[in-house]
Design a protein around this motif. Structure first.
Motif, PDB file in Angstrom:
ATOM      1  N   THR A  75     -37.859   8.699   8.836  1.00  0.00           N
ATOM      2  CA  THR A  75     -37.385   8.784   7.455  1.00  0.00           C
ATOM      3  C   THR A  75     -38.063   9.898   6.672  1.00  0.00           C
ATOM      4  O   THR A  75     -37.442  10.508   5.785  1.00  0.00           O
ATOM      5  CB  THR A  75     -37.581   7.422   6.751  1.00  0.00           C
ATOM      6  OG1 THR A  75     -36.847   6.423   7.471  1.00  0.00           O
ATOM      7  CG2 THR A  75     -37.077   7.460   5.323  1.00  0.00           C
ATOM      8  N   ALA A  81     -31.061   5.057  13.730  1.00  0.00           N
ATOM      9  CA  ALA A  81     -32.384   5.543  13.338  1.00  0.00           C
ATOM     10  C   ALA A  81     -32.823   6.711  14.215  1.00  0.00           C
ATOM     11  O   ALA A  81     -33.431   7.676  13.744  1.00  0.00           O
ATOM     12  CB  ALA A  81     -33.401   4.407  13.416  1.00  0.00           C
ATOM     13  N   MET A 141     -29.455   4.608   6.288  1.00  0.00           N
ATOM     14  CA  MET A 141     -30.660   3.785   6.295  1.00  0.00           C
ATOM     15  C   MET A 141     -30.594   2.691   5.233  1.00  0.00           C
ATOM     16  O   MET A 141     -30.803   1.504   5.514  1.00  0.00           O
ATOM     17  CB  MET A 141     -31.897   4.662   6.074  1.00  0.00           C
ATOM     18  CG  MET A 141     -33.222   3.911   6.146  1.00  0.00           C
ATOM     19  SD  MET A 141     -33.764   3.212   4.558  1.00  0.00           S
ATOM     20  CE  MET A 141     -34.185   4.713   3.666  1.00  0.00           C
ATOM     21  N   ARG A 190     -37.883   3.003  11.695  1.00  0.00           N
ATOM     22  CA  ARG A 190     -37.502   3.863  10.567  1.00  0.00           C
ATOM     23  C   ARG A 190     -38.670   4.673  10.016  1.00  0.00           C
ATOM     24  O   ARG A 190     -38.461   5.718   9.398  1.00  0.00           O
ATOM     25  CB  ARG A 190     -36.887   3.015   9.454  1.00  0.00           C
ATOM     26  CG  ARG A 190     -35.429   2.625   9.726  1.00  0.00           C
ATOM     27  CD  ARG A 190     -34.531   3.831   9.651  1.00  0.00           C
ATOM     28  NE  ARG A 190     -33.113   3.499   9.886  1.00  0.00           N
ATOM     29  CZ  ARG A 190     -32.142   4.398   9.835  1.00  0.00           C
ATOM     30  NH1 ARG A 190     -32.426   5.666   9.573  1.00  0.00           N
ATOM     31  NH2 ARG A 190     -30.889   4.063  10.066  1.00  0.00           N
TER      32      ARG A 190
END
Length: 370
Positions: free
Chosen positions: A225, A302, A276, A221
């Motif tokens: 992100t 992801a 997420m 992640r």
């Protein structure tokens, strides 16, 4: 939120400087350290927070709304303390001996590595690329394959490697993701290594259940992100008309196509955020022990973030105005930053889609970094 408003303003103020210098400003690193950003995953036994991943990634997004390079590089640096928490107690004592805010870079690709077992450990040499934030770190985690034993991560102190300035890129310039080079083989003791299967099987010595979460579920992640925050940043620029050149200053507010693009771009980013957070909340509810099918699905989801955020940026770029094509356009820089994220192997969904579909159809999982 652990990251203060003062620090976020500092990130904004130094973003252009970091892009030009091809490294994060020291003042930004110091401010994030004061906020405790680097100790989020450090175990409580060594002064850390042993925090939940979703809280960390919300902070990473907030930083990326000011500068994606800072969020990318220092997010990766900070997340490594989770992996250190899974390693031998002796290693934790060595790394966190000077405090909980240890700074470690990485390069997990084993292609350029040469490693072999010796008494008490391993001899390691080679070249590794894309070590984000390495100029600020005292350690590096390097990937390598031991014949007959498989993949390991090797923890190496700064005194045993050199950094080669190779980071001349179209985006994410501030991450300073240079090469790590070990010309002459160095000794890495056994306790400073981490077997891939130990990460897969959640082997650790911690008391907090958060460390039962497989290491890869945290790392996969951190390399996508930040793109969510970059899209949010682009929407702010769009709102403030930075880089736009239309003579009709009301066009953006009234043109149906433009309004539709804004809505779709925002929704793409917010859907990525929702997935997420939902995934980590589900893992937390399961005492951080997701099933293999869930792990495979989370890995696939992801990997989709970069593509979704590229789609969002393209929607906006097409109507961003003539000034956005000039070098130095803040909007164009963001467009490039998000595209750079897609180059990371963890953000290519093709293989993860195949594995997810195979598991859904009753097949065996073929991915051990999840």
């Amino acid at each position: 939120m652990a990251v203060s408003a003062r620090t976020l303003d500092l990130v904004s103020a130094h973003a252009a400087q970091g892009r030009k210098a091809r490294r994060i400003a020291d003042a930004v690193v110091d401010a994030l350290r004061e906020d405790g950003f680097f100790r989020h995953f450090t175990p409580a036994s060594h002064g850390g927070r042993a925090g939940a991943p979703q809280d960390f990634f919300i902070d990473q997004i907030a930083i990326a709304e000011r500068d994606m390079s800072t969020a990318w590089a220092l997010g990766i640096v900070a997340v490594h303390n989770y992996q250190i928490a899974l390693m031998a107690l002796q290693t934790q004592d060595e790394v966190f001996g000077d405090g909980p805010d240890a700074m470690i870079s990485s390069s997990y690709n084993p292609v350029g590595a040469k490693a072999h077992a010796v008494d008490g450990g391993f001899m390691l040499s080679g070249r590794w690329g894309w070590s984000s934030g390495c100029l600020h770190c005292n350690w590096v985690l390097l990937g390598g394959v031991i014949p007959g034993d498989g993949y390991r991560t090797f923890l190496v102190p700064a005194s045993d490697y050199r950094i080669e300035d190779t980071w001349h890129t179209m985006g994410l310039q501030g991450t300073g993701s240079n090469d790590i080079v070990i010309d002459t083989p160095v000794f890495v003791p056994e306790h400073r290594t981490h077997r891939q299967m130990d990460g897969f099987n959640s082997v650790h010595h911690q008391t907090s259940p958060v460390y039962d979460l497989p290491w890869a579920q945290v790392f996969i992640r951190v390399v996508n992100t930040a793109a969510i925050g970059a899209v949010r940043h682009a929407l702010v620029l769009f709102r403030d008309r930075v880089g736009l050149s239309s003579t009709d200053m009301t066009k953006t507010a009234t043109d149906p196509d433009v309004l539709d693009r804004i809505a779709r771009a925002s929704n793409l980013a917010e859907e990525c955020l929702s997935v997420m957070v939902s995934n980590f909340e589900a893992m937390e509810a399961a005492q951080w022990k997701p099933t293999i099918e869930e792990r495979v699905r989370y890995r696939y989801q992801a990997s989709l973030v970069a593509d979704r955020c590229i789609e969002a940026m393209d929607l906006l770029m097409d109507v961003a105005g003539g000034r956005s094509v000039y070098l130095g356009s803040e909007f164009q820089d963001l467009w490039h930053d998000v595209r750079m994220a897609r180059a990371h192997v963890a953000n290519n969904p093709v293989g993860f889609a195949r594995n997810y579909a195979s598991v859904l159809m009753g097949g065996e999982n073929g991915d051990y970094f999840l």
